[in-house]
Design a protein around this motif. Structure first.
Motif, mmCIF file in Angstrom:
data_model
loop_
_atom_site.group_PDB
_atom_site.id
_atom_site.type_symbol
_atom_site.label_atom_id
_atom_site.label_comp_id
_atom_site.label_asym_id
_atom_site.label_seq_id
_atom_site.Cartn_x
_atom_site.Cartn_y
_atom_site.Cartn_z
ATOM 1 N N ALA A 119 0.661 -1.243 -0.125
ATOM 2 C CA ALA A 119 -0.003 -0.029 -0.271
ATOM 3 C C ALA A 119 0.740 1.198 0.014
ATOM 4 O O ALA A 119 0.593 2.122 -0.709
ATOM 5 N N HIS A 120 1.802 1.237 0.689
ATOM 6 C CA HIS A 120 2.854 2.325 0.643
ATOM 7 C C HIS A 120 3.202 2.658 -0.524
ATOM 8 O O HIS A 120 3.543 3.875 -1.091
ATOM 9 N N LEU A 121 4.028 1.633 -1.109
ATOM 10 C CA LEU A 121 4.475 1.911 -2.664
ATOM 11 C C LEU A 121 3.442 2.372 -3.543
ATOM 12 O O LEU A 121 3.721 3.140 -4.305
ATOM 13 N N GLY B 56 -2.286 7.808 -4.295
ATOM 14 C CA GLY B 56 -3.637 7.737 -3.681
ATOM 15 C C GLY B 56 -3.239 7.447 -2.123
ATOM 16 O O GLY B 56 -2.335 7.884 -1.309
ATOM 17 N N HIS B 57 -4.437 6.847 -1.608
ATOM 18 C CA HIS B 57 -4.594 6.632 0.123
ATOM 19 C C HIS B 57 -5.319 5.282 0.332
ATOM 20 O O HIS B 57 -5.634 5.289 1.114
ATOM 21 N N VAL B 58 -4.710 4.352 -0.626
ATOM 22 C CA VAL B 58 -5.262 3.095 -0.399
ATOM 23 C C VAL B 58 -4.517 2.433 0.899
ATOM 24 O O VAL B 58 -3.300 2.665 1.090
ATOM 25 N N THR B 59 -5.225 1.931 1.760
ATOM 26 C CA THR B 59 -4.539 1.238 3.143
ATOM 27 C C THR B 59 -5.177 -0.246 3.184
ATOM 28 O O THR B 59 -4.622 -1.159 3.324
ATOM 29 N N HIS B 60 -6.654 -0.390 3.228
ATOM 30 C CA HIS B 60 -7.376 -1.493 3.534
ATOM 31 C C HIS B 60 -8.306 -1.814 2.412
ATOM 32 O O HIS B 60 -9.020 -0.908 1.813
ATOM 33 N N PHE B 61 -8.633 -3.331 2.207
ATOM 34 C CA PHE B 61 -9.966 -3.634 1.594
ATOM 35 C C PHE B 61 -11.102 -3.432 1.899
ATOM 36 O O PHE B 61 -12.234 -2.995 1.212
ATOM 37 N N GLY B 62 -11.194 -3.179 3.147
ATOM 38 C CA GLY B 62 -12.554 -2.865 4.116
ATOM 39 C C GLY B 62 -13.127 -4.152 4.425
ATOM 40 O O GLY B 62 -14.490 -4.040 4.748
ATOM 41 N N TRP B 63 -12.522 -5.352 4.689
ATOM 42 C CA TRP B 63 -12.941 -6.301 5.277
ATOM 43 C C TRP B 63 -12.145 -6.962 6.069
ATOM 44 O O TRP B 63 -10.658 -6.953 5.958
ATOM 45 N N THR B 64 -12.658 -7.948 7.024
ATOM 46 C CA THR B 64 -11.464 -8.626 7.758
ATOM 47 C C THR B 64 -11.740 -10.392 7.389
ATOM 48 O O THR B 64 -12.856 -10.648 6.949
ATOM 49 N N LEU C 201 16.328 -9.840 1.693
ATOM 50 C CA LEU C 201 15.416 -9.466 0.505
ATOM 51 C C LEU C 201 14.045 -9.767 1.048
ATOM 52 O O LEU C 201 13.185 -8.804 1.138
ATOM 53 N N LEU C 202 13.785 -10.881 1.918
ATOM 54 C CA LEU C 202 12.524 -10.915 2.300
ATOM 55 C C LEU C 202 12.258 -9.792 3.648
ATOM 56 O O LEU C 202 11.104 -9.324 3.570
ATOM 57 N N GLU C 203 13.246 -9.479 4.271
ATOM 58 C CA GLU C 203 12.790 -8.446 5.309
ATOM 59 C C GLU C 203 12.434 -7.228 4.459
ATOM 60 O O GLU C 203 11.469 -6.452 4.881
ATOM 61 N N GLY C 204 13.122 -6.823 3.314
ATOM 62 C CA GLY C 204 12.772 -5.851 2.839
ATOM 63 C C GLY C 204 11.304 -5.842 2.258
ATOM 64 O O GLY C 204 10.585 -4.864 2.065
ATOM 65 N N VAL C 205 11.164 -6.992 1.390
ATOM 66 C CA VAL C 205 9.786 -7.108 0.761
ATOM 67 C C VAL C 205 8.649 -7.106 1.799
ATOM 68 O O VAL C 205 7.388 -6.609 1.738
ATOM 69 N N ALA C 206 8.814 -7.636 2.869
ATOM 70 C CA ALA C 206 7.905 -7.507 4.221
ATOM 71 C C ALA C 206 7.491 -6.227 4.506
ATOM 72 O O ALA C 206 6.318 -5.793 4.681
ATOM 73 N N ASP C 207 8.505 -5.593 4.493
ATOM 74 C CA ASP C 207 8.512 -3.935 5.016
ATOM 75 C C ASP C 207 7.761 -3.262 3.920
ATOM 76 O O ASP C 207 6.719 -2.563 4.345
ATOM 77 N N LEU C 208 8.092 -3.462 2.663
ATOM 78 C CA LEU C 208 7.281 -2.907 1.511
ATOM 79 C C LEU C 208 5.950 -3.485 1.368
ATOM 80 O O LEU C 208 4.768 -2.502 1.244
#
Length: 328
Positions: free
Chosen positions: A65-67, A74-82, A129-136
């Motif tokens: 979402a941040h990327l 935009g301001h996309v963060t969540h899909f709106g469901w759990t 690589l995994l740590e960076g991808v998880a952060d993104l």
């Protein structure tokens, strides 16, 4: 005297419970080492990645979402469901299987027959690589993980605590659940490694990649299988540690605690990972309880590594590891 005895028993039992959590991480190391002869430096990061993915799916968070917002404004963060916990766990397992396939397809299949140090360096790169991808994907903030596991002090026999000599005996419900799950995992993994065709093929691949290929064993399938199982173990460890202390990037450092466990139990032994974890868990708690006050405390930070160093000097293969003899 009875109070001190009860406290020592409580410390011992809680040490056993903590040791089980260490052993869960060590299991992932052992599985990959048994199947490919690779010391997987990325196992701790896999637990972090699995836990963050689980939380993200449960909360309906948009991956990257941040990327996306930075690129498209935009301001996309969540899909709106759990998503229910069970469904999220199943989806996360699917993500870890996909990760296993990607590791095999893009990394491991190009390194068949290479020296162990090259394979080890590849897992270091994979960890970062995994740590960076998880952060993104999911962001770097601390996340709360709740999949419905019981938490808090166990209400055992008495309304508040288990009583010995009229003194309270406190046990964390999550530690009990972790112990049961770890025991089931170990039993299943031992049975899989010893009594299934795929388990025997895993051991053959670990002995010699080229020889395993020559007798018709699919190296690609075995590596995807073992990395998938290690990913599942990482998910279980991530759930336990994430539920206990929150999902944060320091979660990847639990791999450092697994190293002494491996040195004690042996890099090739699944039961050894559990025994080593229990020894480390109980040892560091009792050492802190008995010796810590005499030396100013904080012994839990270094006790496990000193014990591992002693094992490296006097029994480098560990308690259950195989002693390798090379003839030239």
């Amino acid at each position: 005297m009875p109070e001190q005895l009860v406290f020592a028993m409580e410390v011992t039992l809680n040490g056993l419970m903590a040791g089980v959590l260490y052993a869960l991480v060590a299991l992932g190391f052992v599985l990959i080492y048994k199947a490919s002869g690779i010391f997987n430096y990325a196992q701790g990061v896999m637990a972090l990645f699995a836990a963050m993915t689980l939380v993200g799916i449960m909360n309906g968070q948009v991956p990257f979402a941040h990327l996306i917002n930075a690129i498209f404004g935009g301001h996309v963060t969540h899909f709106g469901w759990t998503v229910p916990s069970f469904v999220a766990i199943v989806l996360t397992i699917g993500v870890m299987v996909l990760l296993a396939w990607m590791v095999q397809h893009f990394v491991m299949r190009h390194l068949v027959g290479q020296e162990p140090i090259i394979l080890f360096m590849a897992t270091i790169g994979l960890a970062y690589l995994l740590e960076g991808v998880a952060d993104l994907m999911w962001g770097s903030e601390i996340k709360t993980l709740d999949v419905g596991l019981p938490q808090g002090i166990n209400l055992w026999i008495d309304e508040t605590t288990f009583q010995i000599f009229d003194y309270g005996f406190f046990i964390d419900n999550l530690d009990i659940v972790a112990t049961i799950i770890a025991a089931l995992l170990v039993a299943g993994l031992v049975a899989f490694a010893q009594y299934t065709k795929q388990g025997r093929a895993m051991r053959a691949v670990a002995d010699d990649h080229q020889a395993a290929l020559s007798v018709g064993i699919s190296l690609s399938f075995i590596w995807v299988l073992v990395w998938s199982v290690a990913g599942f173990v990482a998910l279980v460890a991530g759930i336990m540690w994430g539920t206990k202390s929150g999902v944060q990037f320091s979660l990847s450092l639990i791999a450092l605690k697994a190293l002494p466990v491996l040195m004690l139990g042996g890099f090739t032994s699944i039961p050894g990972a559990i025994v080593g974890g229990l020894i480390i868990g109980v040892g560091e708690k009792l050492f802190e309880f008995l010796i810590g006050p005499m030396v100013g405390g904080a012994t839990e930070n270094w006790f496990a590594y000193v014990l591992a160093l002693l094992f490296l000097v006097f029994r480098p293969q560990g308690l259950f590891g195989e002693k390798i003899i090379e003839r030239v």
